[in-house]
Design a protein around this motif. Sequence first.
Motif, PDB file in Angstrom:
ATOM      1  N   UNK A 254       0.874  -1.248   0.008  1.00 30.66           N
ATOM      2  CA  UNK A 254      -0.040   0.015   0.079  1.00 30.66           C
ATOM      3  C   UNK A 254       0.919   1.231   0.054  1.00 30.66           C
ATOM      4  N   UNK A 255       1.935   1.154   0.564  1.00 28.33           N
ATOM      5  CA  UNK A 255       2.934   2.162   0.429  1.00 28.33           C
ATOM      6  C   UNK A 255       3.243   2.632  -0.784  1.00 28.33           C
ATOM      7  N   UNK A 256       3.431   1.749  -1.592  1.00 24.51           N
ATOM      8  CA  UNK A 256       3.691   2.053  -3.037  1.00 24.51           C
ATOM      9  C   UNK A 256       2.773   2.721  -3.976  1.00 24.51           C
ATOM     10  N   UNK A 257       1.318   2.466  -3.659  1.00 20.89           N
ATOM     11  CA  UNK A 257       0.272   2.917  -4.208  1.00 20.89           C
ATOM     12  C   UNK A 257       0.364   4.562  -3.696  1.00 20.89           C
ATOM     13  N   UNK A 258       0.402   4.636  -2.395  1.00 21.21           N
ATOM     14  CA  UNK A 258       0.477   5.903  -1.835  1.00 21.21           C
ATOM     15  C   UNK A 258       1.447   6.690  -2.494  1.00 21.21           C
ATOM     16  N   UNK A 259       2.570   6.395  -2.529  1.00 16.81           N
ATOM     17  CA  UNK A 259       3.788   6.985  -3.217  1.00 16.81           C
ATOM     18  C   UNK A 259       3.395   7.544  -4.573  1.00 16.81           C
ATOM     19  N   UNK A 260       2.844   6.562  -5.404  1.00 19.17           N
ATOM     20  CA  UNK A 260       2.584   6.672  -6.867  1.00 19.17           C
ATOM     21  C   UNK A 260       1.507   7.794  -7.215  1.00 19.17           C
ATOM     22  N   UNK A 261       0.491   7.817  -6.223  1.00 20.99           N
ATOM     23  CA  UNK A 261      -0.571   8.452  -6.351  1.00 20.99           C
ATOM     24  C   UNK A 261      -0.129  10.135  -5.944  1.00 20.99           C
ATOM     25  N   UNK A 264       1.798  11.486  -9.141  1.00 18.49           N
ATOM     26  CA  UNK A 264       1.041  11.686 -10.098  1.00 18.49           C
ATOM     27  C   UNK A 264       0.009  13.036  -9.760  1.00 18.49           C
ATOM     28  N   UNK A 265       0.004  13.241  -8.601  1.00 12.69           N
ATOM     29  CA  UNK A 265      -0.720  14.617  -7.945  1.00 12.69           C
ATOM     30  C   UNK A 265       0.324  15.766  -8.170  1.00 12.69           C
ATOM     31  N   UNK A 266       1.473  15.557  -7.896  1.00 16.84           N
ATOM     32  CA  UNK A 266       2.562  16.585  -8.005  1.00 16.84           C
ATOM     33  C   UNK A 266       2.710  16.881  -9.650  1.00 16.84           C
ATOM     34  N   UNK A 267       2.695  15.812 -10.599  1.00 20.18           N
ATOM     35  CA  UNK A 267       2.853  16.033 -11.979  1.00 20.18           C
ATOM     36  C   UNK A 267       1.812  16.954 -12.404  1.00 20.18           C
ATOM     37  N   UNK A 268       0.520  16.506 -11.755  1.00 17.83           N
ATOM     38  CA  UNK A 268      -0.766  17.223 -12.400  1.00 17.83           C
ATOM     39  C   UNK A 268      -0.729  18.784 -12.193  1.00 17.83           C
ATOM     40  N   UNK A 269      -0.291  18.850 -10.929  1.00 15.06           N
ATOM     41  CA  UNK A 269      -0.322  20.433 -10.473  1.00 15.06           C
ATOM     42  C   UNK A 269       0.837  21.151 -11.063  1.00 15.06           C
ATOM     43  N   UNK A 270       1.916  20.718 -11.571  1.00 13.82           N
ATOM     44  CA  UNK A 270       3.049  21.254 -12.172  1.00 13.82           C
ATOM     45  C   UNK A 270       2.542  21.506 -13.651  1.00 13.82           C
ATOM     46  N   UNK A 271       1.708  20.609 -14.258  1.00 16.40           N
ATOM     47  CA  UNK A 271       1.295  20.970 -15.641  1.00 16.40           C
ATOM     48  C   UNK A 271       0.329  21.963 -15.596  1.00 16.40           C
ATOM     49  N   UNK A 272      -0.533  22.070 -14.830  1.00 12.35           N
ATOM     50  CA  UNK A 272      -1.647  23.026 -14.911  1.00 12.35           C
ATOM     51  C   UNK A 272      -1.006  24.527 -14.612  1.00 12.35           C
ATOM     52  N   UNK A 273       0.285  24.399 -13.745  1.00 11.31           N
ATOM     53  CA  UNK A 273       0.894  25.736 -13.360  1.00 11.31           C
ATOM     54  C   UNK A 273       1.317  26.135 -14.881  1.00 11.31           C
TER      55      UNK A 273
END
Length: 336
Positions: A254-261, A264-273
């Motif tokens: 579960x720690x792997x999935x949490x890290x991947x999520x 992806x959240x950081x990548x999405x925020x960077x793209x929107x910026x």
Amino acid sequence: MELLFVFILPLAFSASGVDANKNLSVVPSITAVLGRDVTIPCTYQLSPGYSEMSLKWTMRKDGDTKTLLYRDRLSYSIPLSMYRSRVSIPSTDQVGNVSLTLKEMYFQDRADYMCEVTWRNGSENTVQDTALIKVSVVQVPVSKPVMPNVQSPIYIQAGQSISLTCTATGSLPITYMWYKKQPDGTKTRLSRQAALTVSDAGTYYCEAENFASGKKVEQSGPIELIVQEWIEATSEDYTYQSTTEGGNAVSPASRQKGNRTLLWLYILIAALCIVVLFAVIIANVIMKKRKKKRNEYDLNVTFSSHLAGANNNMEDKKCTARENEYEAMICKNENE
């Protein structure tokens, strides 16, 4: 008669001090475990006006008495070389506590131990008290070994490792042995240390034994180690366990999935910026172009107006230059 009274009075106070200081507190006997440390308690309550002058611990065995430790205001000594690294007492800051600690008890340490304390007051009157404690040493069979703060199964990620620690009580020395169960029911011996570092999936357990009578071997409960690959975990796997004693660490998938999520959240925020930044830049460029065209248009209109006004003035001057008023009026009308 007065001289006799003066002589008896100090003796009465001295006797009172003796009774007050004859209060060493001990236990009559202690049973120590072979190979383990033991503390022989000896304490007292200090009487007002008195201070500790000296302390002496002696050992009596087979009619022979030996001094183990001596301390006074000027010296500290352990006469027997075999005990110099094994005996200790609290510091003088712990007033009233003169207990003796012996490390790694042997059978030959069975004896009568005597705690002797001497006190003195400001009038140089001294008081002494001695207490005896009988110490015996026994062998204790090894207990069932355990792995503190570890629950089976243990999850780790591929490429990681954990440290398992096996502990047991009983007479020292205790020998440990680690094994791994094989699918065919056999076992593989891994290590003779109390701690084991592993990274392979499987079932592990430890055994412990000492030299107590019977030499019984005790076995711990099995610990299953599960190694997980880098795969997505289901929402049901969102649990994380962590243990710190003995260096143990547990990390489920579960720690792997949490890290991947989170990634992806950081990548999405960077793209929107980045999109917002480009939109602002393009809007600024368009506005600047529009403003530039409008300024050019205003300039042309202004220039044309000034040019027309100038032509009219010239025509007016030409008309006023006519010889008579009638021709001047006709000229103006033609210009209009």
